[in-house]
Design a protein around this motif. Structure first.
Motif, mmCIF file in Angstrom:
data_model
loop_
_atom_site.group_PDB
_atom_site.id
_atom_site.type_symbol
_atom_site.label_atom_id
_atom_site.label_comp_id
_atom_site.label_asym_id
_atom_site.label_seq_id
_atom_site.Cartn_x
_atom_site.Cartn_y
_atom_site.Cartn_z
ATOM 1 N N MET A 1 0.847 -1.205 0.000
ATOM 2 C CA MET A 1 0.000 0.000 0.000
ATOM 3 C C MET A 1 0.881 1.253 0.000
ATOM 4 O O MET A 1 1.915 1.284 0.651
ATOM 5 N N PRO A 2 0.453 2.275 -0.728
ATOM 6 C CA PRO A 2 1.261 3.492 -0.820
ATOM 7 C C PRO A 2 1.385 4.181 0.542
ATOM 8 O O PRO A 2 0.567 3.978 1.435
ATOM 9 N N ASP A 3 2.386 4.982 0.628
ATOM 10 C CA ASP A 3 2.659 5.775 1.816
ATOM 11 C C ASP A 3 1.394 6.499 2.301
ATOM 12 O O ASP A 3 0.817 7.305 1.592
ATOM 13 N N PRO A 4 0.968 6.194 3.504
ATOM 14 C CA PRO A 4 -0.282 6.746 4.029
ATOM 15 C C PRO A 4 -0.295 8.285 4.059
ATOM 16 O O PRO A 4 -1.315 8.902 3.744
ATOM 17 N N GLU B 40 -5.431 3.264 -9.481
ATOM 18 C CA GLU B 40 -5.738 4.288 -8.490
ATOM 19 C C GLU B 40 -7.071 3.987 -7.783
ATOM 20 O O GLU B 40 -7.162 4.017 -6.554
ATOM 21 N N ILE B 41 -8.078 3.665 -8.563
ATOM 22 C CA ILE B 41 -9.398 3.382 -7.997
ATOM 23 C C ILE B 41 -9.352 2.168 -7.083
ATOM 24 O O ILE B 41 -9.909 2.171 -5.983
ATOM 25 N N LEU B 42 -8.665 1.128 -7.536
ATOM 26 C CA LEU B 42 -8.591 -0.094 -6.727
ATOM 27 C C LEU B 42 -7.696 0.083 -5.501
ATOM 28 O O LEU B 42 -7.781 -0.697 -4.552
ATOM 29 N N THR B 43 -6.865 1.090 -5.535
ATOM 30 C CA THR B 43 -6.069 1.373 -4.348
ATOM 31 C C THR B 43 -6.931 2.058 -3.289
ATOM 32 O O THR B 43 -6.859 1.738 -2.101
ATOM 33 N N GLU B 44 -7.771 2.962 -3.753
ATOM 34 C CA GLU B 44 -8.635 3.677 -2.812
ATOM 35 C C GLU B 44 -9.785 2.815 -2.322
ATOM 36 O O GLU B 44 -10.342 3.039 -1.261
ATOM 37 N N ASP B 96 -0.716 -8.302 -4.775
ATOM 38 C CA ASP B 96 0.448 -7.666 -4.161
ATOM 39 C C ASP B 96 1.278 -6.948 -5.223
ATOM 40 O O ASP B 96 1.779 -5.842 -5.001
ATOM 41 N N LEU B 97 1.391 -7.614 -6.376
ATOM 42 C CA LEU B 97 2.141 -7.012 -7.477
ATOM 43 C C LEU B 97 1.493 -5.679 -7.884
ATOM 44 O O LEU B 97 2.173 -4.657 -8.030
ATOM 45 N N GLY B 98 0.177 -5.712 -8.035
ATOM 46 C CA GLY B 98 -0.548 -4.497 -8.403
ATOM 47 C C GLY B 98 -0.409 -3.410 -7.355
ATOM 48 O O GLY B 98 -0.264 -2.227 -7.683
ATOM 49 N N ALA B 99 -0.440 -3.814 -6.096
ATOM 50 C CA ALA B 99 -0.306 -2.833 -5.017
ATOM 51 C C ALA B 99 1.086 -2.199 -5.051
ATOM 52 O O ALA B 99 1.246 -0.998 -4.798
ATOM 53 N N GLY B 100 2.077 -3.005 -5.400
ATOM 54 C CA GLY B 100 3.432 -2.474 -5.513
ATOM 55 C C GLY B 100 3.522 -1.438 -6.615
ATOM 56 O O GLY B 100 4.125 -0.374 -6.448
ATOM 57 N N LEU B 101 2.902 -1.736 -7.732
ATOM 58 C CA LEU B 101 2.905 -0.782 -8.833
ATOM 59 C C LEU B 101 2.175 0.494 -8.428
ATOM 60 O O LEU B 101 2.604 1.603 -8.743
ATOM 61 N N SER B 102 1.083 0.324 -7.727
ATOM 62 C CA SER B 102 0.331 1.476 -7.247
ATOM 63 C C SER B 102 1.218 2.385 -6.409
ATOM 64 O O SER B 102 1.218 3.603 -6.560
ATOM 65 N N LYS B 103 1.985 1.757 -5.557
ATOM 66 C CA LYS B 103 2.876 2.541 -4.702
ATOM 67 C C LYS B 103 3.922 3.275 -5.539
ATOM 68 O O LYS B 103 4.227 4.439 -5.302
#
Lengths: 132, 132
Positions: A1-4, B40-44, B96-103
């Motif tokens: 998860m990105p930096d909060p 971005e949407i799936l991160t939020e 997890d891979l997608g979350a890393g890219l998001s970050k």
DNA sequence: GTCCATACTCTCTTTTGGGTAAGTATAAAT
DNA sequence: ATTTATACTTACCCAAAAGAGAGTATGGAC
């Protein structure tokens, strides 16, 4: 998860839908293969002439190179210095704005370097799932 | 200028031209407007159904949404969970891979938020230069 | 029996991206 | 006199991307 903290900051700004649309348009504009590649090249090589960029960016046509550079100039990402000589000489370099974007993109490059094998694996797994 | 340490690291890995090509292909693949927006949407919003994504991503057509999600699934960026019910229900979430890219992309979003006005200014200045 | 909801999928058409090739200007080298 | 070098610009063309809209499957509500 990105930096909060950063996420938090992001969410606060992102209230205005007009700003949202602008940013999305910007992302769409800048999330382009050639733009990313040129930013990368100009980061590694601060000052380039047209021909150098052309050689450093294999596969790009003169047309696309000119087009992309113009768009980047219009958006203030690169500066263009023309020397009125013959044969013509033009120097391109990143502006501060462009350098900032380059820095922002840096994380994506690192990620890509680190995880392209994961993606290859994922593709293989997906293909296997489809066949089975 | 980007973080020297990271740049350094990048340069070391980037010696093999085959790796270069793979990474560039990956960048080309992932540096796509809809992919970035969906990440971005799936991160939020950790877990989304098709319709939610569609609503959250204004302007995307069903076709593009399906297509982009499939590509992301193939690349291991999102997982897709199908509930065999009627009407159909499908849940998407980042891996997890997608979350890393998001970050990794987070920096680009922050930059975009912070600098879209600069770009607007640059465009105005460019237009003025052209006219004058 | 009809309609609704959902997540597609298919077809058709339009738009865009991008390649190729030729043209331009001009000073210097041959 | 011809060629070369450079950084484009313009015109033409094709293929791929993307939008629009209709079709599909099906169980349950009415």
């Amino acid at each position: 998860m990105p930096d909060p903290d950063l996420r938090q900051e992001l969410r606060q700004i992102e209230t205005d839908p007009a700003v949202d649309r602008l940013v999305e348009e910007l992302i769409g504009r800048v999330a382009d293969k050639w733009t990313m590649l040129l930013i990368e090249i100009l980061t590694e090589n601060a000052c380039c002439r047209f021909g150098e960029l052309s050689r450093a960016c294999p596969g790009i046509s003169q047309k696309m190179l000119t087009q992309t550079l113009r768009a980047m100039e219009r958006d203030g990402l690169v500066s263009r210095k023309v020397y009125p000589v013959v044969p013509p000489k033009v120097e391109y370099r990143l502006t501060d704005l462009g350098a900032g974007l380059s820095k922002a993109f840096c994380g994506v490059w690192i990620w890509a370097e680190a995880h392209y094998t994961d993606i290859q694996d994922a593709r293989a797994a997906y293909a296997a799932r489809q066949e089975g």
